[in-house]
Design a protein around this motif. Structure first.
Motif, PDB file in Angstrom:
ATOM      1  N   ALA A 137     -33.774-134.740 107.711  1.00 42.89           N
ATOM      2  CA  ALA A 137     -33.805-133.594 106.796  1.00 42.89           C
ATOM      3  C   ALA A 137     -32.450-133.324 106.149  1.00 42.89           C
ATOM      4  O   ALA A 137     -32.259-132.280 105.530  1.00 42.89           O
ATOM      5  CB  ALA A 137     -34.281-132.348 107.531  1.00 42.89           C
ATOM      6  N   GLY A 138     -31.492-134.238 106.306  1.00 44.28           N
ATOM      7  CA  GLY A 138     -30.229-134.103 105.583  1.00 44.28           C
ATOM      8  C   GLY A 138     -29.032-133.715 106.409  1.00 44.28           C
ATOM      9  O   GLY A 138     -27.921-133.652 105.881  1.00 44.28           O
ATOM     10  N   TRP A 139     -29.225-133.419 107.704  1.00 48.17           N
ATOM     11  CA  TRP A 139     -28.070-133.159 108.552  1.00 48.17           C
ATOM     12  C   TRP A 139     -27.232-134.435 108.657  1.00 48.17           C
ATOM     13  O   TRP A 139     -27.755-135.558 108.599  1.00 48.17           O
ATOM     14  CB  TRP A 139     -28.513-132.746 109.947  1.00 48.17           C
ATOM     15  CG  TRP A 139     -28.730-131.275 110.178  1.00 48.17           C
ATOM     16  CD1 TRP A 139     -27.930-130.427 110.861  1.00 48.17           C
ATOM     17  CD2 TRP A 139     -29.864-130.482 109.771  1.00 48.17           C
ATOM     18  NE1 TRP A 139     -28.482-129.157 110.902  1.00 48.17           N
ATOM     19  CE2 TRP A 139     -29.661-129.167 110.246  1.00 48.17           C
ATOM     20  CE3 TRP A 139     -31.034-130.763 109.046  1.00 48.17           C
ATOM     21  CZ2 TRP A 139     -30.570-128.138 110.024  1.00 48.17           C
ATOM     22  CZ3 TRP A 139     -31.933-129.746 108.815  1.00 48.17           C
ATOM     23  CH2 TRP A 139     -31.692-128.447 109.307  1.00 48.17           C
ATOM     24  N   ARG A 140     -25.921-134.281 108.823  1.00 51.24           N
ATOM     25  CA  ARG A 140     -25.035-135.427 108.984  1.00 51.24           C
ATOM     26  C   ARG A 140     -24.323-135.342 110.326  1.00 51.24           C
ATOM     27  O   ARG A 140     -23.902-134.262 110.751  1.00 51.24           O
ATOM     28  CB  ARG A 140     -24.000-135.474 107.848  1.00 51.24           C
ATOM     29  CG  ARG A 140     -24.598-135.753 106.486  1.00 51.24           C
ATOM     30  CD  ARG A 140     -25.130-137.186 106.392  1.00 51.24           C
ATOM     31  NE  ARG A 140     -25.722-137.454 105.081  1.00 51.24           N
ATOM     32  CZ  ARG A 140     -27.009-137.316 104.786  1.00 51.24           C
ATOM     33  NH1 ARG A 140     -27.858-136.895 105.734  1.00 51.24           N
ATOM     34  NH2 ARG A 140     -27.463-137.592 103.588  1.00 51.24           N
ATOM     35  N   LEU A 349     -23.923-131.891 114.489  1.00 50.98           N
ATOM     36  CA  LEU A 349     -24.530-132.188 113.195  1.00 50.98           C
ATOM     37  C   LEU A 349     -24.318-131.002 112.271  1.00 50.98           C
ATOM     38  O   LEU A 349     -24.281-129.852 112.730  1.00 50.98           O
ATOM     39  CB  LEU A 349     -26.032-132.461 113.323  1.00 50.98           C
ATOM     40  CG  LEU A 349     -26.485-133.904 113.599  1.00 50.98           C
ATOM     41  CD1 LEU A 349     -25.927-134.398 114.914  1.00 50.98           C
ATOM     42  CD2 LEU A 349     -28.004-133.992 113.605  1.00 50.98           C
ATOM     43  N   ALA A 350     -24.164-131.259 110.975  1.00 48.59           N
ATOM     44  CA  ALA A 350     -23.986-130.178 109.996  1.00 48.59           C
ATOM     45  C   ALA A 350     -24.748-130.506 108.729  1.00 48.59           C
ATOM     46  O   ALA A 350     -24.958-131.685 108.394  1.00 48.59           O
ATOM     47  CB  ALA A 350     -22.505-129.968 109.688  1.00 48.59           C
ATOM     48  N   SER A 361     -19.070-134.013 105.303  1.00 46.83           N
ATOM     49  CA  SER A 361     -18.088-135.098 105.312  1.00 46.83           C
ATOM     50  C   SER A 361     -16.872-134.784 106.187  1.00 46.83           C
ATOM     51  O   SER A 361     -15.888-135.517 106.171  1.00 46.83           O
ATOM     52  CB  SER A 361     -17.627-135.400 103.888  1.00 46.83           C
ATOM     53  OG  SER A 361     -17.040-134.253 103.296  1.00 46.83           O
ATOM     54  N   SER A 362     -16.943-133.677 106.949  1.00 47.73           N
ATOM     55  CA  SER A 362     -15.822-133.323 107.816  1.00 47.73           C
ATOM     56  C   SER A 362     -15.787-134.249 109.029  1.00 47.73           C
ATOM     57  O   SER A 362     -16.764-134.935 109.349  1.00 47.73           O
ATOM     58  CB  SER A 362     -15.936-131.867 108.275  1.00 47.73           C
ATOM     59  OG  SER A 362     -17.080-131.685 109.087  1.00 47.73           O
ATOM     60  N   SER A 363     -14.659-134.259 109.724  1.00 46.44           N
ATOM     61  CA  SER A 363     -14.530-135.035 110.957  1.00 46.44           C
ATOM     62  C   SER A 363     -14.597-134.088 112.145  1.00 46.44           C
ATOM     63  O   SER A 363     -14.403-132.868 112.008  1.00 46.44           O
ATOM     64  CB  SER A 363     -13.206-135.800 110.976  1.00 46.44           C
ATOM     65  OG  SER A 363     -12.115-134.895 111.097  1.00 46.44           O
TER      66      SER A 363
END
Length: 377
Positions: A137-140, A349-350, A361-363
């Protein structure tokens, strides 16, 4: 149209209504095995100061709720600004209705409802069951945050071997007589381990320190907020105001003993703890720039460990202790615990919900967590 498609279309997803509360609590007990009260629900969702509604979506069939996707609202500090974030929590589908795509449908509805408004983003630590659905659903995936465990008493293994088994009462099933050799051995060993731990811990802190340690049964919200403001980290984290602390520690399911260190009367560090029958948990450590007051935090940790000496283990999550290995806290992401424990719910996850900020795109180094940043303590 296939039978499965017709069945799926009978389900609908809607916003939470007051009449859904009892079904929510009943399903919570069924799915998670914990009996939660109406007071707990009111605290977590209705009295949350960071949402003007109950942020729960409901999957139903023929009007009957069979699934919930809930969110834990909180303020997050990012690069000196404060944004509202929602942390998915307490997601559940009745066992009779799983495998019908309800998790995905509730996710889609949540994204549709909250995109381009409040909150600014989602973040969470999903378990292995819900992680794939979040990713689709788009979480990274951002990275993994370790949990630290300090084994306090290995006696339970010995008890199993000599015929004295743990119970939910006083901790022992007296299959051996109270005066028998098995009980004598385990009691002696337990006392020796506890004494050894305490002596070792005290050697790690300065005895002639000018610090004064205070104990509070209820966390002093204003004092905690004062310590937080002394040294606010630049990494992404929950914004710790006095209002936040008062609400956060009003959770009726837990109590939060708190230790505060003062120097010349000024509060400079604090440690908040919660505990269950077998464990103790470090909930929060202040200041959040852990390395700025290591001596004070270590003194507080020794006080807390002394009070938790009867627990089987103590847990800490994320950036909580200045020197975890020094006090025999071992991360579950490295040997030896990584060979014994499979970390669950440790991967952050964000998902962005607008164009204001980009956290996908954060670390993991851009974030700092204690247990307090999670939806439950």
């Amino acid at each position: 149209m296939s039978t499965s498609t017709r069945t799926t279309t009978r389900y609908s997803v809607r916003s939470f209504e007051p009449a859904d509360r009892e079904t929510f609590l009943s399903l919570y007990d069924t799915v998670f095995g914990h009996d939660r009260s109406t007071e707990w629900f009111r605290w977590k969702f209705r009295e949350n100061p960071y949402a003007d509604h109950v942020p729960i979506l409901v999957a139903s069939i023929d009007g009957d709720p069979v699934g919930y996707r809930a969110f834990f609202a909180q303020e997050m500090r990012i690069d000196g600004t404060v944004r509202t974030a929602f942390q998915p929590c307490d997601t559940m589908v009745h066992p009779d209705h799983r495998g019908r795509g309800l998790f995905s449908r509730m996710n889609e509805r949540a994204i549709e409802r909250y995109t381009a408004g409040e909150p600014s983003f989602f973040f969470n630590f999903p378990n292995e069951n819900s992680k794939p659905g979040n990713l689709s659903a788009g979480w990274r995936e951002i990275g993994t945050v370790p949990a630290y465990y300090r084994p306090q008493n290995p006696v339970s293994a010995l008890e199993d071997r000599i015929g004295v088994a743990p119970t939910s009462g006083d901790g022992l099933d007296r299959r051996a007589a109270d005066s028998g050799p098995a009980t004598a051995v385990t009691n002696t060993l337990r006392d020796a381990i506890t004494t050894s731990h305490r002596a070792g811990d005290r050697l790690l802190v300065e005895s002639d320190s000018d610090l004064a340690v205070e104990y509070y049964e209820t966390p002093p919200a204003d004092t905690l907020a004062t310590i937080y403001r002394r040294s606010i980290p630049g990494a992404i984290h929950t914004n710790r105001t006095a209002e936040f602390y008062r609400w956060r520690f009003d959770n009726p399911a837990h109590s939060y003993p708190t230790y505060v260190a003062r120097r010349d009367g000024d509060p400079i560090a604090a440690l908040v703890v919660s505990s269950g029958d077998e464990y103790a948990r470090i909930v929060d450590a202040l200041p959040r720039t852990i390395g700025s007051e290591p001596e004070a935090l270590n003194r507080l940790l020794v006080s807390a460990l002394d009070d938790c000496a009867d627990r089987s283990y103590v847990e800490a999550f994320g950036e909580t202790l200045p020197a975890p290995l020094r006090f025999r806290f071992y991360p579950d992401t490295r040997l030896p615990l990584s060979a014994l424990i499979k970390p669950t719910s440790r991967t952050l996850l964000a998902r962005n919900l607008g164009e204001e900020i980009d956290l996908e795109s954060s670390s993991i180094a851009s974030w700092t967590f204690s247990r307090l940043d999670l939806d439950t303590t």
